[in-house]
Design an enzyme around this catalytic site. Structure first.
Site, mmCIF file in Angstrom:
data_model
loop_
_atom_site.group_PDB
_atom_site.id
_atom_site.type_symbol
_atom_site.label_atom_id
_atom_site.label_comp_id
_atom_site.label_asym_id
_atom_site.label_seq_id
_atom_site.Cartn_x
_atom_site.Cartn_y
_atom_site.Cartn_z
ATOM 1 N N HIS A 47 0.860 -1.185 0.000
ATOM 2 C CA HIS A 47 0.000 0.000 0.000
ATOM 3 C C HIS A 47 0.895 1.234 0.000
ATOM 4 O O HIS A 47 1.864 1.303 0.757
ATOM 5 C CB HIS A 47 -0.904 0.006 1.235
ATOM 6 N N ARG A 72 -2.393 0.988 -7.080
ATOM 7 C CA ARG A 72 -1.482 0.975 -5.935
ATOM 8 C C ARG A 72 -0.065 0.562 -6.297
ATOM 9 O O ARG A 72 0.897 1.108 -5.757
ATOM 10 C CB ARG A 72 -2.044 0.050 -4.848
#
Length: 664
Positions: free
Chosen positions: A296, A340
């Protein structure tokens, strides 16, 4: 909550001393159960000493057992109970402590509350986000089911954030577009401020209390009970009193979550230890695509706590030490809302090139203070609190220091879109009878090489429900439960006993830390062959060190030392498959970025017209799923491959998205 603690009460009064062993026999004791167990439907659970006189086993019988009580597990469990199945739900945590509670950003569905939207556009974005490693039949199923799934949650009482006219509020999220990537940014992410996972889990838990599901809370699943290639239940340890339980069932659903704790810095709970993934591995079945680990972009620097992508969806921006909004250079259209994997790599490159922030120039900043304070208070209240606690930052005045952090596992137990676990034999997919998987533990594969933000909560509810529907289609409540051998689960108990009395030279915590740091150093955002090879050797060595472990608690009551050691065994199996799969994959795709193999290797070169090109043989390209097996005794990893499913469930209604060069 029906059945919570009932099984523990069966043995209460015969507790072990902290350092004692189980007595050879147990006196008969009756205990009223509202659920059916054993051959006699009105009898209590049966205690057997067929495995060991030191570890008597309590036997139970159900139509179905669900392992895990997060979002996916709860949805599967109450879906089965609703259909009339006598269902057990086994969980090592109280349900509302499951890691689903930590999800922040939201759940994707093409409701069209903010602008015109279409689930087929969501389908396109998910296929593209997967870097064309996702199975398009499963993605079709998930995205088409998404709007109804969100409405179902609303009907269950989930308190979604609202627009001024009362509709479910939807925010922008990474990798989401309109009109098949040609219509600009989509607002598709339904949310409950920045606490969507918390709300979802409590909503599903509340709903589950309507049904007569039997919960085995704080029970640690040890292994699957396999007979003749079929799954016939699980064997588990009751953490509260140390009793062993065999739960025999015609259908078993694995919903145990991911294995994020194979890494040193991650957003996952410490309980995300890949228990279901490891159980499947020990059963001799394959795991799929474990090399694809999502970093992330925004974990708090130094703490690893998640800062939701919703911050950027609400207008937050990433800046480097020069105050530059650097994502404009890497993703000119989507910018900070690129997928991401793209954002994490871009941040890493900024740091490498000397534009990182702080004294060590080893992170970047997420800026929110240009947003109205009332927007931060209403849409991002949890983030404001988290940033102050873990970074000492007032988001209304200063930026948050962030760094890419391990967040999600795209790989897992291979399933089809119905949740049925698969194995690949002679080039063909075969269903493993009686075994299902859903949630992060499974690999359907709807996320492929990279998951889009806010598709994980959708995955939970859609495929948790799918497992229940699939079982209801093929079985009826009260169907005869297949028998198991008298000594089924014996190896699991032998392993538990070995760990309980382990007297080597290495502490569990020491070996776990070495594994986590090795994975962090050898299989990070950017990967290179020589480092991966070194990592393979290191993890194999650490796997061998499991036989040198030392545990300190010899008791059976709340033996957390034993439980953590069992979890470490599970993590090691996941780590082995992850790093060996990464070393073998000689390309860059999605979250797997190789510096020595920087391009995606498909069956055609999709940067050029495919007319006139010769299709590469299956063995010469990498648009295929990795299947990994582990020899439990030696730690040797064996890899096979299966093709990606490109066809949708209905080509006339939803056309296949052909591979293309992926840009944002």
């Amino acid at each position: 909550m029906a059945g919570v603690g009932a099984v523990s009460r069966l043995l209460r009064g015969r507790r072990l001393a902290l350092t004692g062993a189980w007595p050879g026999t147990l006196q008969k004791q009756t205990c009223g159960f509202h659920f059916s167990v054993g051959e006699n439907k009105k009898a209590s659970a049966k205690v057997s000493d067929a495995i060991s006189t030191q570890y008597p086993v309590v036997d139970h019988e159900f139509d179905a057992v669900v392992v895990g009580a997060g979002g996916a597990g709860l949805r599967a469990a109450f879906g089965l109970s609703e259909a009339g199945f006598n269902t057990a739900c086994l969980t090592k945590l109280f349900p509302t402590r499951s890691h689903t509670v930590a999800a922040q950003g939201g759940i994707n569905a093409a409701l069209g509350n903010m602008e015109e939207d279409n689930w087929r556009w969501h389908f396109y974005d998910t296929v593209k986000g997967s870097d064309w490693l996702g199975d398009q039949d499963a993605i079709h199923y998930m995205t088409e089911q998404a709007p109804a799934s969100v409405v179902e949650l609303e009907n269950y009482g989930m308190p979604f954030s609202r627009t001024e006219d009362g509709k479910i509020y939807q925010r922008a999220f990474g990798g989401q577009s309109l009109k098949f990537g040609k219509g600009g940014q989509a607002h598709r992410c339904c949310c409950v401020a920045d606490r969507t996972g918390h709300s979802l889990l409590h909503t599903l838990y509340g709903r589950s209390l309507r049904y007569d599901t039997s919960y085995f809370v704080e029970y640690f699943a040890l292994d699957l009970l396999m007979e003749n290639g079929e799954c016939r239940g699980v064997i588990a340890l009751c953490i509260e009193d140390g009793s062993i339980h065999r739960i025999r069932a015609k259908n078993t659903v694995i919903a145990t979550g991911g294995y994020g704790r194979t890494y040193f810095s991650c957003t996952s709970a410490h309980t995300s230890t890949g228990d279901g993934t490891a159980m499947v591995t020990r059963a001799g079945l394959p795991c799929q695509d474990l090399e694809f680990v999502q970093f992330h972009p925004t974990g708090i620097y130094g703490a690893g706590c998640l800062i939701t992508e919703g911050c950027r969806g609400e207008g937050g921006i990433l800046i480097n030490s020069q105050g530059e909004r650097f994502m404009e250079r890497y993703a000119p259209v989507a910018k900070d809302l690129a997928s991401r994997d793209v954002v994490s790599r871009s941040m890493t490159l900024e740091i490498r090139e000397g534009r990182g922030c702080g004294p060590e120039k080893d992170h970047v900043y997420l800026q929110l203070h240009h947003l109205p304070p009332e927007q931060l208070a209403t849409r991002l209240p949890g983030i404001s609190e988290t940033a102050m606690i873990f970074a000492g930052v007032d988001v209304t005045k200063e930026p948050i220091p962030v760094l890419p952090t391990v967040h999600y596992n795209m790989g897992g137990i291979p399933t089809n879109y119905k949740g049925q676990v698969l194995k690949h034999v002679n080039g063909q997919d075969q269903i493993v009878p009686g075994l299902y998987a859903c949630g992060e533990a499974a690999c359907a594969s709807v996320h492929g090489a990279n998951r889009l933000g806010a598709n994980s909560l959708l995955d939970l509810v859609v495929f948790g429900r799918a497992c229940a529907l699939s079982i209801a289609e093929s079985c009826r409540p009260g169907d005869k439960v297949p028998s198991i051998k008298a000594n089924a689960g014996e190896e699991s108990v032998m392993n538990l006993d070995k760990l309980r009395f382990a007297d080597g030279s290495i502490r569990t915590s020491e070996l776990r830390l070495n594994m986590q740091k090795s994975m962090q150093n050898h299989a990070a955002v950017f990967r290179v062959g020589s480092v991966l090879q070194e990592g393979c050797e290191k993890i194999s060595q650490l796997y061998g060190d499991l036989k040198h472990l030392k545990t300190f608690d010899r008791g059976m009551v709340w033996n957390t030392d034993l439980v953590e050691t069992l979890e470490l065994q599970n993590l090691m199996l996941c780590a082995l498959q992850t790093i060996y799969g990464a070393e073998a994959r000689k390309e860059s795709r999605g979250a797997h970025a190789r510096e020595d193999y920087k391009v995606r290797v498909d069956e055609y070169d999709y940067s050029k017209p495919i007319q006139g090109q010769q299709k590469k043989p299956f063995g010469e390209h990498w648009r295929k799923h990795t299947l990994s097996y582990v020899d439990i005794k030696t730690g040797k990893v064996t890899l096979e491959y299966r093709p990606v499913i490109d066809k949708t469930l209905n080509e006339a209604d939803c056309a296949t998205v052909p591979p293309a060069i992926r840009s944002y």
